[in-house]
Design an enzyme around this catalytic site. Structure first.
Site, PDB file in Angstrom:
ATOM      1  N   GLU A 291       4.598  -9.782   1.354  1.00 48.02           N
ATOM      2  CA  GLU A 291       5.807 -10.500   2.201  1.00 48.02           C
ATOM      3  C   GLU A 291       5.308 -11.880   2.616  1.00 48.02           C
ATOM      4  O   GLU A 291       6.073 -12.787   2.588  1.00 48.02           O
ATOM      5  CB  GLU A 291       6.042  -9.729   3.707  1.00 48.02           C
ATOM      6  CG  GLU A 291       6.615  -8.211   3.440  1.00 48.02           C
ATOM      7  CD  GLU A 291       6.442  -7.537   4.750  1.00 48.02           C
ATOM      8  OE1 GLU A 291       7.573  -7.295   5.448  1.00 48.02           O
ATOM      9  OE2 GLU A 291       5.346  -6.883   5.130  1.00 48.02           O
TER      10      GLU A 291
ATOM     11  N   LYS B 129       2.731   4.097   8.736  1.00 48.01           N
ATOM     12  CA  LYS B 129       2.974   2.906   7.992  1.00 48.01           C
ATOM     13  C   LYS B 129       2.023   2.432   6.966  1.00 48.01           C
ATOM     14  O   LYS B 129       0.480   2.455   7.396  1.00 48.01           O
ATOM     15  CB  LYS B 129       3.562   1.908   8.937  1.00 48.01           C
ATOM     16  CG  LYS B 129       4.786   2.211   9.386  1.00 48.01           C
ATOM     17  CD  LYS B 129       6.139   2.276   8.630  1.00 48.01           C
ATOM     18  CE  LYS B 129       6.422   0.741   8.340  1.00 48.01           C
ATOM     19  NZ  LYS B 129       7.282   0.169   9.376  1.00 48.01           N
TER      20      LYS B 129
ATOM     21  N   SER C  15       0.458  -0.223  10.811  1.00 45.05           N
ATOM     22  CA  SER C  15       1.218  -0.479  12.045  1.00 45.05           C
ATOM     23  C   SER C  15       0.613  -0.078  13.196  1.00 45.05           C
ATOM     24  O   SER C  15       0.069   0.994  13.451  1.00 45.05           O
ATOM     25  CB  SER C  15       2.555   0.351  11.888  1.00 45.05           C
ATOM     26  OG  SER C  15       3.323   0.313  13.351  1.00 45.05           O
TER      27      SER C  15
ATOM     28  N   HIS D 255      21.994  -6.355 -10.908  1.00 50.18           N
ATOM     29  CA  HIS D 255      22.579  -6.160  -9.639  1.00 50.18           C
ATOM     30  C   HIS D 255      21.526  -5.318  -8.655  1.00 50.18           C
ATOM     31  O   HIS D 255      22.528  -4.691  -7.779  1.00 50.18           O
ATOM     32  CB  HIS D 255      23.917  -5.778  -9.721  1.00 50.18           C
ATOM     33  CG  HIS D 255      24.540  -6.670 -10.703  1.00 50.18           C
ATOM     34  ND1 HIS D 255      25.598  -7.685 -10.455  1.00 50.18           N
ATOM     35  CD2 HIS D 255      24.727  -5.990 -12.007  1.00 50.18           C
ATOM     36  CE1 HIS D 255      25.926  -8.375 -11.702  1.00 50.18           C
ATOM     37  NE2 HIS D 255      25.693  -7.123 -12.661  1.00 50.18           N
TER      38      HIS D 255
END
Ligand code: ARG
Length: 468
Positions: free
Chosen positions: A300, A293, A287, A166
């Site tokens: 992704e 970043k 970024s 979970h």
């Protein structure tokens, strides 16, 4: 295409005999597949060579015509490879483009190649050959990724991190064990590919348009020459079957699920609050506004591209589902999803291998996180069962009270004093502390398939034998 705006009034030299007029521009556009099926050129030529040689051997065409055809086909292959071939949309597809060029090169003998054959059995054969190669290439890609993961698992057989259920910290596990879980998933993908390959490997060539042929062809000859195990048994089925494409796409879809789940873990593990994993510079992106970043874009995109692979499967399922026997032009739509899925998977496998191969793991942070959230509570309950002879359900209850106590005191289970322990269960002894650390926890899990570092080392060896 060389002739996007070609005049459309000319009837097709190949099938135009009964037509007074050629197709409209729109008809030509919707009908043409050469824009994408040119990718089948090598398979098409390979199939034609096998067919021609068989026709010669059976005396269906003369040696002389056959030899001219074979020479012409070889030349066409060289032309296409060199980028010297003029593809024509008016000639619809790769099959007719090659046949038309053959006629230019060798004259009338070219017309004999299509004896006892149709584009229907031809295209089914071509696509099977293409997918068979793609299965082998995908298998190589999966294997290469497994190799990267096994190497990292060997390095991190004893590295401890929280295992989750979970997405809540559940029990400590070893990183090697976690990485080997992926290796198993990919192993099943490979085994599915190999099953699909075995079922695919029957040769449709010689089924002709749908009913077979009256020429005395030798289907074993062509099947053999093309590396198939045997000819297909039913001509109607052979020209209308695309199960092999669907199986390829469904196998890739399941593999894409696996890559997507791995990618999701990369995204989570590289996120600032987790910080378990750091991607190398060459697999991170920055970024344009936030200088700090390091984004996991490749992960992704792997996660996203899985959707594209499923889409290809669903598209082809929908294309096929209402088709009566035998061939229907709908089936021309089988190629793009197959090509796209194969290309997508090749790229995603390479990206995952690159990311996992070059990433670093913050082992200290992982180990600290593994101790948070009372992850050794199960070890404590197991100790109560083993040492005090409690029933597991009672042990579970007692442990629950100890967790509550630790939570109230704001400490971990191993930080409770023996008196605290005894206040909940009088018969607990000092020996309990031996099972409470995360290291004790993982080293104790020696059951077959369990997470203990020694198991992981043995499983890495076994994985090398089974998969590499
Ligand atoms: N380009 C066609 C396809 O990919 C080849 C087969 C055409 N057959 C036909 N009967 N028109 O399916």
């Amino acid at each position: 295409m060389s002739d996007q705006n070609s005049k459309t009034s000319k009837t097709s030299a190949i099938w135009g005999g009964r037509f007074a007029q050629g197709p409209s521009a729109v008809m030509e556009e919707i009908n043409a597949s050469v824009g994408f099926d040119a990718r089948l050129f090598a398979q098409d030529i390979q199939g034609s060579i096998a067919h021609c040689t068989m026709l010669q051997a059976q005396g269906i065409i003369s040696q002389e015509d056959g030899n001219a055809i074979l020479e012409g086909l070889e030349k066409i292959a060289t032309e296409i490879e060199a980028g010297d071939f003029q593809f024509s949309r008016a000639l619809e597809d790769i099959h007719m483009n090659i046949e038309a060029r053959l006629a230019e090169l060798i004259g009338d003998a070219a017309g004999r190649l299509h004896t006892a054959r149709s584009r229907n059995d031809q295209v089914a054969t071509d696509l099977k050959l293409w997918i068979r190669d793609a299965i082998d290439a995908t298998d190589e890609g999966l294997k290469a990724l497994q190799e990267v993961l096994i190497k990292r698992a060997e390095e991190h057989a004893g590295t401890i991190l929280p295992g989750f259920t979970h997405l809540q910290a559940a029990q400590p596990v070893t990183l090697g064990h976690h990485l080997l879980a992926y290796v198993e998933m990919l192993g099943r993908d490979r085994s599915r590919l190999s099953d699909a390959r075995a079922r695919l490997n029957e040769c449709p060539l010689g089924s002709a348009a749908l009913a077979g042929t009256s020429f005395p062809i030798d289907r074993d000859h062509t099947a053999n020459a093309l590396g198939f195990d045997r000819p297909t048994a039913n001509s109607l089925d052979a020209v209308s079957d695309r199960d092999f494409a669907l199986e390829f796409l469904s196998t890739l879809s399941i593999a894409a699920v696996h890559l997507s789940r791995m990618a999701e873990e990369v995204v989570i593990w590289t996120s600032e609050p987790f910080g378990f994993m750091r991607l190398s510079d060459d697999f991170s992106t920055g970024s344009s506004i936030m200088p700090q970043k390091r984004n996991p874009d490749a992960a992704e995109l792997v996660r996203a591209k899985s959707g594209r692979v499923f889409g290809n499967l669903l598209g082809l399922l929908a294309t096929m589902k209402g088709l009566p026997l035998a061939y229907g032009k709908d089936m021309q739509e089988d190629k793009e999803p197959v090509f796209d899925a194969a290309d997508t998977m090749e790229l995603c496998l390479a990206a995952m291998g690159g990311m996992f191969g070059s990433a670093t793991f913050d082992t200290e942070r992982m180990q600290n996180a593994a101790g948070q959230g009372f992850t050794t509570a199960t070890d404590l309950a197991d100790w109560l069962v083993k040492e005090l002879g409690m029933a597991f359900r009672n042990a579970h209850h007692v442990t629950g009270e100890l967790v509550k106590l630790a939570e109230e005191k704001g400490v971990g289970l191993e930080d409770l004093s023996i008196d605290d322990m005894k206040s909940v269960e009088a018969s607990i002894t000092d020996a309990v502390f031996d099972v409470l650390g995360v290291e004790n926890s993982v080293t104790s899990r020696v059951s077959f398939g369990g997470t203990a570092p020694d198991n992981v080392k043995a499983q890495c060896k076994s994985a090398r034998k089974r998969f590499l």
